[in-house]
Write a protein that holds these residues in place. Sequence first.
Motif, PDB file in Angstrom:
ATOM      1  N   GLY A 107       0.882  -1.341   0.099  1.00  0.00           N
ATOM      2  CA  GLY A 107       0.134   0.028   0.060  1.00  0.00           C
ATOM      3  C   GLY A 107       0.677   1.179   0.050  1.00  0.00           C
ATOM      4  N   SER A 108       1.919   1.045  -0.349  1.00  0.00           N
ATOM      5  CA  SER A 108       2.857   2.337  -0.263  1.00  0.00           C
ATOM      6  C   SER A 108       2.667   3.306  -1.534  1.00  0.00           C
ATOM      7  CB  SER A 108       4.488   1.825  -0.516  1.00  0.00           C
ATOM      8  OG  SER A 108       5.414   3.067  -0.716  1.00  0.00           O
ATOM      9  N   THR A 109       2.697   4.645  -1.425  1.00  0.00           N
ATOM     10  CA  THR A 109       2.807   5.458  -2.057  1.00  0.00           C
ATOM     11  C   THR A 109       4.268   6.162  -2.287  1.00  0.00           C
ATOM     12  OG1 THR A 109       1.866   7.092  -0.641  1.00  0.00           O
ATOM     13  CG2 THR A 109       0.332   5.800  -1.899  1.00  0.00           C
ATOM     14  N   GLN A 145       3.339  -0.779 -10.666  1.00  0.00           N
ATOM     15  CA  GLN A 145       2.103  -0.581 -10.130  1.00  0.00           C
ATOM     16  C   GLN A 145       1.176  -1.933 -10.901  1.00  0.00           C
ATOM     17  OE1 GLN A 145       0.417   3.165 -10.862  1.00  0.00           O
ATOM     18  NE2 GLN A 145       0.293   3.311  -8.432  1.00  0.00           N
ATOM     19  N   PHE A 230      -2.496   0.460  -9.266  1.00  0.00           N
ATOM     20  CA  PHE A 230      -2.613   0.562  -7.873  1.00  0.00           C
ATOM     21  C   PHE A 230      -1.727  -0.353  -7.286  1.00  0.00           C
ATOM     22  CE2 PHE A 230      -5.212  -2.877  -9.543  1.00  0.00           C
ATOM     23  CZ  PHE A 230      -5.021  -3.890  -8.483  1.00  0.00           C
ATOM     24  N   PHE A 231      -1.520  -0.110  -5.794  1.00  0.00           N
ATOM     25  CA  PHE A 231      -0.223  -0.546  -5.001  1.00  0.00           C
ATOM     26  C   PHE A 231       0.980  -0.563  -5.756  1.00  0.00           C
ATOM     27  CE2 PHE A 231      -3.600  -4.013  -3.359  1.00  0.00           C
ATOM     28  CZ  PHE A 231      -4.098  -3.137  -2.691  1.00  0.00           C
ATOM     29  N   TYR A 304      -6.171   1.239  -1.542  1.00  0.00           N
ATOM     30  CA  TYR A 304      -5.266   1.562  -0.662  1.00  0.00           C
ATOM     31  C   TYR A 304      -5.853   1.283   0.829  1.00  0.00           C
ATOM     32  CZ  TYR A 304      -1.899   3.166  -4.147  1.00  0.00           C
ATOM     33  OH  TYR A 304      -1.020   3.305  -5.107  1.00  0.00           O
ATOM     34  N   TRP A 308      -4.013  -1.076   3.839  1.00  0.00           N
ATOM     35  CA  TRP A 308      -3.739  -0.696   5.315  1.00  0.00           C
ATOM     36  C   TRP A 308      -5.008  -1.245   6.570  1.00  0.00           C
ATOM     37  CZ3 TRP A 308       0.762   1.375   6.357  1.00  0.00           C
ATOM     38  CH2 TRP A 308       1.349   1.772   5.428  1.00  0.00           C
ATOM     39  N   ARG A 323       2.613   3.578   8.267  1.00  0.00           N
ATOM     40  CA  ARG A 323       1.643   4.486   7.718  1.00  0.00           C
ATOM     41  C   ARG A 323       2.121   5.809   7.333  1.00  0.00           C
ATOM     42  NH1 ARG A 323      -3.879   3.993   6.149  1.00  0.00           N
ATOM     43  NH2 ARG A 323      -4.780   6.199   5.706  1.00  0.00           N
ATOM     44  N   TYR A 327       2.831   6.057   3.318  1.00  0.00           N
ATOM     45  CA  TYR A 327       1.496   6.341   2.788  1.00  0.00           C
ATOM     46  C   TYR A 327       1.283   7.989   3.024  1.00  0.00           C
ATOM     47  CZ  TYR A 327      -3.489   6.094   1.427  1.00  0.00           C
ATOM     48  OH  TYR A 327      -4.540   6.180   0.793  1.00  0.00           O
ATOM     49  N   ARG A 329      -1.358   9.877   0.451  1.00  0.00           N
ATOM     50  CA  ARG A 329      -2.273  10.160  -0.345  1.00  0.00           C
ATOM     51  C   ARG A 329      -3.204  10.981   0.471  1.00  0.00           C
ATOM     52  NH1 ARG A 329      -5.337   8.503  -4.340  1.00  0.00           N
ATOM     53  NH2 ARG A 329      -7.151   8.070  -3.201  1.00  0.00           N
TER      54      ARG A 329
END
Length: 329
Positions: A107-109, A145, A230-231, A304, A308, A323, A327, A329
Motif C-alpha cells: 500500500g505504499s505511495t 503498479q 494501484f499498489f 489502498y 492498510w 503508515r 503512505y 495520499r
Amino acid sequence: MAHQSFRIAAAAAALALAPAVAAAQEQTLRAITAFPSGLAFSQSFLGFVEMVNERGEGVVQIDYAGGPETVPQNQQIDAVRRGIVDMQYGPASFYLGRMPEADAWVGSTVTAMEARENGGFEVMQQAFSDKLGVELLAHIDSGVQFHIYTLEEPPRDAEGNLDLDGLQIRSQPIYRSFFEELGATPISVNVPDVYTGLERNTFDGAGWPIVGIKDLNWDRFLRYRVDPGFFQTDLAVVVSPDSWEQLSEEARTLLTEVAAEYEKISHDNFQQIVAETDATVREEGMTVIELEGAARERFLDLAYDSAWSRMREAGTEHYDALRDAYYDR
C-alpha cells in the motif's frame, strides 16, 4: 531487449563507483529467487548480483543458484532463516500471515529511496527480523503498479465507477478484498496455469503488474486494462542472519551500499520498461479504460484502504510508523 538494461546499468555503476579494496579473503553468498530466472523481476535481481560481484571482487560474491526449481517458493524464507541458502529475492507479501507489515510496501505511495530517507525502511528491517528471522537488505524494483485486465470491456455504472459484479478475476491475497469491493469473485490460479485458463475462458480477467504481461503472453487474451494502477511491487532481498554475521565488516558495508544504489537503478529501469510495455500493448490493440474524477478517487481509495485496513486488523506495533513513512495520499 529491455531486460538487458538491468545488466548494463549495474555494470556501468559498478565500474564507475568501484572502490579500491584491500586484499582479503573473498566470501560467497548463495542466492535464490522466488521467480524463474527468465522473468523481468528475476533479471533485475541478477543485475544486482552483477553489480555486487563487480564491486565486491576479492571481498564478497553472490552465486545465483536458481529460482523455485531450486527451493520451492513456500520454503524459501525458512531456508534463508535456517542458513540453508544465504540470500533470497521475492515478494514480502508471500508472508503476510506471519508479517502483516508487508502491506506497508503493498500500500505504499512512496519510493524505496524515499522510505530509506524517512525511516520507513529501518522499521521494515525490524519487522523482517522479528517476524521472519531474516536480515532485510533491500527493497528493489519498487514503483511498479498493478492493474486489472479483462477479456471483455469491463462494465461501469452511471457514475463511471468500475463494476465487476459477476466477473471471476484471477487474484492473489494482496488484492482479494479490493476485488471483492468492486463486485468481482476473486479466484486463485497459479501463474503457470493462468495462460491455459485464459485460453479456455475459465475466468474473465486477472490482476497483474504491467511488467511481465508480455513475458507471460497473457496479453494475447487480456485485451482491456483498467487505469489507474494501484499498489506497488514489494520485492525484498533478504539474508540469513548467520550468513550476515559471518561476513566481514567490509563485505557488509559493500552490500549495504550497493543495495541502496540498486534500489534507485532498478526503480528507474522499471519505469522505462513500464513505459515501453504500455506503448507496445496499446499499439498491439489493448484498450485502456481510464477511470476519471470521483470514480478514479473511489477506485484508489478502495484499493489502498484494503491494504492498510488489513494490516491494522492483523495487529502490529509498527502500524503508525509505517503508515506515516509509506503512505501520503
